[in-house]
Design an enzyme around this catalytic site. Sequence first.
Site, mmCIF file in Angstrom:
data_model
loop_
_atom_site.group_PDB
_atom_site.id
_atom_site.type_symbol
_atom_site.label_atom_id
_atom_site.label_comp_id
_atom_site.label_asym_id
_atom_site.label_seq_id
_atom_site.Cartn_x
_atom_site.Cartn_y
_atom_site.Cartn_z
ATOM 1 N N CYS A 120 36.499 28.870 27.885
ATOM 2 C CA CYS A 120 37.773 28.252 27.522
ATOM 3 C C CYS A 120 38.907 29.124 28.029
ATOM 4 O O CYS A 120 38.720 30.312 28.274
ATOM 5 C CB CYS A 120 37.883 28.078 26.012
ATOM 6 S SG CYS A 120 39.169 26.884 25.559
ATOM 7 N N CYS A 122 41.985 29.273 26.363
ATOM 8 C CA CYS A 122 43.034 29.498 25.356
ATOM 9 C C CYS A 122 43.223 30.964 24.970
ATOM 10 O O CYS A 122 44.324 31.384 24.640
ATOM 11 C CB CYS A 122 42.809 28.642 24.116
ATOM 12 S SG CYS A 122 41.338 29.053 23.176
ATOM 13 N N CYS A 130 44.267 25.287 26.034
ATOM 14 C CA CYS A 130 42.954 25.366 26.669
ATOM 15 C C CYS A 130 42.963 24.847 28.099
ATOM 16 O O CYS A 130 41.911 24.702 28.720
ATOM 17 C CB CYS A 130 41.930 24.594 25.831
ATOM 18 S SG CYS A 130 41.900 25.127 24.107
ATOM 19 N N LYS A 195 34.446 17.982 19.369
ATOM 20 C CA LYS A 195 35.219 19.076 18.783
ATOM 21 C C LYS A 195 36.516 18.498 18.228
ATOM 22 O O LYS A 195 37.343 17.957 18.969
ATOM 23 C CB LYS A 195 35.510 20.135 19.839
ATOM 24 C CG LYS A 195 36.307 21.302 19.289
ATOM 25 C CD LYS A 195 36.471 22.404 20.323
ATOM 26 C CE LYS A 195 37.329 23.529 19.787
ATOM 27 N NZ LYS A 195 37.514 24.589 20.782
ATOM 28 N N ARG A 205 41.457 31.802 15.253
ATOM 29 C CA ARG A 205 42.618 32.003 16.129
ATOM 30 C C ARG A 205 43.261 33.355 15.876
ATOM 31 O O ARG A 205 43.837 33.957 16.782
ATOM 32 C CB ARG A 205 43.606 30.847 15.976
ATOM 33 C CG ARG A 205 43.008 29.576 16.557
ATOM 34 C CD ARG A 205 43.914 28.374 16.448
ATOM 35 N NE ARG A 205 43.200 27.164 16.837
ATOM 36 C CZ ARG A 205 43.655 25.938 16.662
ATOM 37 N NH1 ARG A 205 44.843 25.754 16.114
ATOM 38 N NH2 ARG A 205 42.939 24.904 17.037
ATOM 39 N N ARG A 217 46.672 21.085 19.329
ATOM 40 C CA ARG A 217 45.636 20.706 20.295
ATOM 41 C C ARG A 217 45.234 19.230 20.165
ATOM 42 O O ARG A 217 44.178 18.828 20.638
ATOM 43 C CB ARG A 217 44.396 21.581 20.083
ATOM 44 C CG ARG A 217 44.631 23.082 20.181
ATOM 45 C CD ARG A 217 43.367 23.783 20.638
ATOM 46 N NE ARG A 217 43.304 25.197 20.306
ATOM 47 C CZ ARG A 217 43.988 26.145 20.925
ATOM 48 N NH1 ARG A 217 44.830 25.835 21.888
ATOM 49 N NH2 ARG A 217 43.840 27.420 20.558
ATOM 50 N N GLU A 233 32.311 10.382 23.211
ATOM 51 C CA GLU A 233 32.465 11.714 23.809
ATOM 52 C C GLU A 233 31.093 12.286 24.180
ATOM 53 O O GLU A 233 30.913 12.868 25.242
ATOM 54 C CB GLU A 233 33.137 12.678 22.811
ATOM 55 C CG GLU A 233 34.650 12.682 22.849
ATOM 56 C CD GLU A 233 35.227 13.364 24.088
ATOM 57 O OE1 GLU A 233 34.456 13.836 24.939
ATOM 58 O OE2 GLU A 233 36.455 13.392 24.208
ATOM 59 N N LYS A 248 31.500 20.074 15.996
ATOM 60 C CA LYS A 248 32.265 21.193 15.458
ATOM 61 C C LYS A 248 33.561 20.692 14.859
ATOM 62 O O LYS A 248 34.246 19.907 15.518
ATOM 63 C CB LYS A 248 32.554 22.170 16.615
ATOM 64 C CG LYS A 248 33.494 23.295 16.267
ATOM 65 C CD LYS A 248 33.857 24.054 17.507
ATOM 66 C CE LYS A 248 34.863 25.129 17.117
ATOM 67 N NZ LYS A 248 35.338 25.881 18.236
ATOM 68 N N SER A 274 34.877 29.301 11.613
ATOM 69 C CA SER A 274 35.499 30.433 10.921
ATOM 70 C C SER A 274 36.062 30.070 9.546
ATOM 71 O O SER A 274 35.902 30.823 8.593
ATOM 72 C CB SER A 274 36.606 31.016 11.804
ATOM 73 O OG SER A 274 37.561 30.027 12.135
ATOM 74 N N TYR A 313 28.726 32.517 11.583
ATOM 75 C CA TYR A 313 29.059 33.911 11.287
ATOM 76 C C TYR A 313 28.158 34.460 10.176
ATOM 77 O O TYR A 313 28.132 35.656 9.933
ATOM 78 C CB TYR A 313 30.545 34.015 10.894
ATOM 79 C CG TYR A 313 31.437 33.444 11.970
ATOM 80 C CD1 TYR A 313 31.755 34.202 13.093
ATOM 81 C CD2 TYR A 313 31.901 32.127 11.900
ATOM 82 C CE1 TYR A 313 32.534 33.664 14.117
ATOM 83 C CE2 TYR A 313 32.679 31.583 12.913
ATOM 84 C CZ TYR A 313 32.992 32.362 14.020
ATOM 85 O OH TYR A 313 33.753 31.826 15.036
HETATM 86 C C1 PBG Z 1 38.388 27.661 21.745
HETATM 87 C C2 PBG Z 1 37.535 27.823 20.544
HETATM 88 C C3 PBG Z 1 37.950 27.746 19.222
HETATM 89 C C4 PBG Z 1 36.800 27.974 18.446
HETATM 90 C C5 PBG Z 1 35.745 28.194 19.318
HETATM 91 N N1 PBG Z 1 36.214 28.074 20.612
HETATM 92 C C6 PBG Z 1 39.286 27.565 18.621
HETATM 93 C C7 PBG Z 1 40.124 26.420 18.927
HETATM 94 O O1 PBG Z 1 39.721 25.425 19.505
HETATM 95 O O2 PBG Z 1 41.308 26.514 18.563
HETATM 96 C C8 PBG Z 1 36.764 27.981 16.943
HETATM 97 C C9 PBG Z 1 35.646 28.709 16.323
HETATM 98 C C10 PBG Z 1 35.798 28.966 14.865
HETATM 99 O O3 PBG Z 1 36.767 28.543 14.202
HETATM 100 O O4 PBG Z 1 34.900 29.638 14.335
HETATM 101 N N2 PBG Z 1 38.130 28.596 22.712
#
Ligand code: PBG
Length: 336
Positions: A120, A122, A130, A195, A205, A217, A233, A248, A274, A313
């Site tokens: 990615c 970002c 992104c 996603k 983030r 986003r 998708e 996700k 997260s 995690y």
């Molecule tokens: C983007 C990306 C994100 C996550 C994984 N890859 C963040 C986003 O899309 O803003 C989130 C992972 C998480 O929250 O654990 N590179």
Amino acid sequence: MSFPNQRPRRLRGNPAIRRLVKETRLTAGTFIYPLFVVPGHGIKKEIPSMPDQFQYSLDKLPQEIEEISRLDIPAILLFGIPSSKDDVGSEAYAKNGIVQEAVRAIKKTNSDLLVVTDVCLCEYTSHGHCGVVKNEKIENDPSLSLIAKTALSHAEAGADMVAPSDMMDGRVGAIRALLDKNGFSDLPIMAYSVKYASAFYGPFRDAAGSAPQFGDRKNYQMEPANAREALRETALDVEEGADILMVKPALAYLDVIRAVREKFDLPLAAYNVSGEYAMVKAAAEKGSLDYRKTVLEILTGIRRAGADLIISYHAKEVASWLEEEKIQAETVPAFH
Ligand code: PBG
């Protein structure tokens, strides 16, 4: 025939019988553990919003990799925080970028551990989006070549699998074509197929320094209310050559996991993100719930919904609990 002939409680009478009839199991082999790498030296810095998760500099990686390997977790998902950002995310596809260097370092420590890289822009763009930005618009097609270039640079560094998370249209196909052209036709793609534009990414983030500097986003990630669109998708990613699919976040989208599972035959990953992690940690720290039981229940639920593998995690903790349980199960007599 029903009660008194039918008594479901017969199969709940003791731990051994409950273990036998358990429909959904967790094993260390189910998990991918996310890992954050940063430039510098001697750094193992806890992420404030994600207790017990750290950013590592390269020299601190071997110890962590050995621990993950010892716990029998088969794979990690790598995220990088670059030393500098620009408007086209140059560090994402730099030959000696942070992720590329980390892949080489990890492969030196344990070549058997599967290294999956998050692909990615970002974390690498000054605007935090992104894709490529023009007049505050995130441009789809010009982003594709940069994303594909990033994936190729990870492959060249030795990554075992690439995982595009940007949600641009056509990125799986673009990555597949460039990998194939460069001799990586055997390298699998795990696509973040479904996603959502989710509030649950908040702590990540912070960890990755990837919050968008303007807007949000929502014009590339999916609307949380949509489930049919998830299937559309996914179908596109399958057509474009994805090897593993992903939904996700996980917890608020168990129905989507189930729907994708039923419609597609490819392996399905769920990302226990997260915010889902931070929520349980915070509640447990307040003493509101039993951490271990809650985590196991959540992860079992994600598997029961239909995920084959889980990016989490919690992976290391769970793997060590499962080890403990195995020792217990082997030493405690079956019936007592
Ligand atoms: C983007 C990306 C994100 C996550 C994984 N890859 C963040 C986003 O899309 O803003 C989130 C992972 C998480 O929250 O654990 N590179």
